[in-house]
Design an enzyme around this catalytic site. Structure first.
Site, PDB file in Angstrom:
ATOM      1  N   HIS A  98      36.016  77.813 125.525  1.00  6.42           N
ATOM      2  CA  HIS A  98      36.715  77.095 126.333  1.00  6.42           C
ATOM      3  C   HIS A  98      38.217  77.599 126.665  1.00  6.42           C
ATOM      4  O   HIS A  98      38.284  78.636 125.854  1.00  6.42           O
ATOM      5  CB  HIS A  98      37.110  75.813 125.425  1.00  6.42           C
TER       6      HIS A  98
ATOM      7  N   ASP B 293      37.354  79.468 120.185  1.00  5.62           N
ATOM      8  CA  ASP B 293      35.863  79.478 120.236  1.00  5.62           C
ATOM      9  C   ASP B 293      35.202  80.629 121.191  1.00  5.62           C
ATOM     10  O   ASP B 293      34.200  80.757 121.557  1.00  5.62           O
ATOM     11  CB  ASP B 293      35.100  78.413 120.454  1.00  5.62           C
TER      12      ASP B 293
ATOM     13  N   SER C 214      34.261  69.026 129.176  1.00  3.54           N
ATOM     14  CA  SER C 214      35.249  69.420 128.244  1.00  3.54           C
ATOM     15  C   SER C 214      36.534  70.022 129.059  1.00  3.54           C
ATOM     16  O   SER C 214      37.649  70.027 128.540  1.00  3.54           O
ATOM     17  CB  SER C 214      34.616  70.361 127.258  1.00  3.54           C
TER      18      SER C 214
END
Length: 331
Positions: A239, A236, A71
């Site tokens: 990240h 969040d 990610s």
């Protein structure tokens, strides 16, 4: 190879086995829970940034650039394709090379190192369009899912070897420091940092051994993120944010350019910056501790350790899409 990995772990601090396998498993499980519960937020998924960058430099033949990994490589946490690491690096590479850059991102959110084989197959699926250079950013999910480090680095080594054999240059952004995630507290923070750095050191050893270059992301996601969590972490708190990805891209760009012979004095040592030739395990451990450190040029058991000067990225520009942009699934 196993001996070198063990040596890298020893230089990086070692001693995890002293905590006991049960304690390690429990604490790393808490990392995974922290990842799932951070602020109850969900990081957005950016549109795919694939396309042509630096079209102003046409009709030069474009450099082919592929991004692989998890990610972090996708850019989860930002909302615009131009804010992703791939787009930032493609724009920067085009500006330095004064040549168009064709970007393709095959990274997948939630990916672990065992997914690299699939991603490499995608990158190399057209023999007539082998990438000129690839960036791999992987490792965090291996730590949170307790993948054995030997398995992680075996998969990474195989990926780098396949890409290099095909003719692509490879730059690996090593495992970030998971000890900086805000909901992670001591003693879990200490252990997460230790495990992350040991994996990063092992990744450096195998990647350089296969002819790639590495750039440490650990410290980039360490002091700078810890000092500015609201600026450098995304919604969040796991990240990176737009500024966080830009910070990482600025560190990777010089090595990406050097891999293509675009950086001046690419292999000249700057002694005032504490650069030099070091045993591979020692260089790997030092790189895991310091932001943006490059390790390259394996010569037997010795490698070149460099602290390249970061280059400010040009303003991101919209890519000329090669296909309709689509939102990537989360994970």
């Amino acid at each position: 190879m196993a001996r070198r990995i063990a040596a890298g772990a020893a230089y990086g601090g070692g001693g995890i086995g002293l905590l006991g396998a049960a304690a390690v498993g429990l604490l790393l499980a808490e990392v995974q829970l922290a990842k799932r519960s951070v602020s109850g937020g969900t990081a957005p998924m950016p549109p795919a940034p694939d396309g042509m960058y630096g079209a102003v430099y046409a009709p030069e033949a474009p450099a082919r650039f592929v991004v692989l990994g998890d990610s972090t490589a996708v850019g989860q946490g930002v909302r615009r394709s131009g804010q992703t690491p791939g787009a930032l690096l493609a724009s920067g590479l085009a500006a330095v090379a004064e040549r168009p850059v064709e970007l393709r991102v095959v990274a997948e959110c939630g990916a672990r190192s065992d997914d690299l084989a699939r991603q490499v197959s995608l990158a190399l699926q057209d023999p007539a369009r082998v990438p000129d250079v690839c960036v791999i950013m992987i490792g965090a999910n291996d730590v949170t899912h307790r993948v054995p480090p030997t398995e992680s680095v075996r998969c990474l080594a195989a990926a780098v070897r396949r890409l290099r054999t095909a003719g692509a240059e490879v730059v690996v952004g090593t495992c970030p420091d998971l000890g900086t995630i805000e909901p992670v507290y001591q003693p879990l923070r200490f252990l997460a940092r230790r495990v992350s750095r040991q994996l990063a050191a092992a990744q450096t050893i195998v990647a350089v051994g296969q002819g790639g270059r590495t750039v440490s992301l650990g410290d980039l996601l360490g002091p700078e993120f810890a000092a500015n969590p609201r600026e450098l972490f995304g919604p969040d708190n796991y990240h990176p944010s737009t500024e966080g990805y830009a910070t990482a891209a600025m560190a990777v760009l010089p090595t990406l350019c050097a891999a293509l012979g675009l950086w001046p004095d690419a292999d000249r040592l700057e002694m005032d910056r504490h650069e030099g030739m070091l045993p591979v395990a020692e260089a790997a451990a030092e790189a895991a501790r310091e932001a943006g450190t490059e390790v390259t040029g394996a010569r037997g058991p010795w490698v070149l350790l460099k602290h390249r000067r970061r280059r400010r990225l040009p303003p991101p520009v919209a890519a000329e899409p090669t296909a309709a942009a689509e939102v990537r699934p989360g994970g």
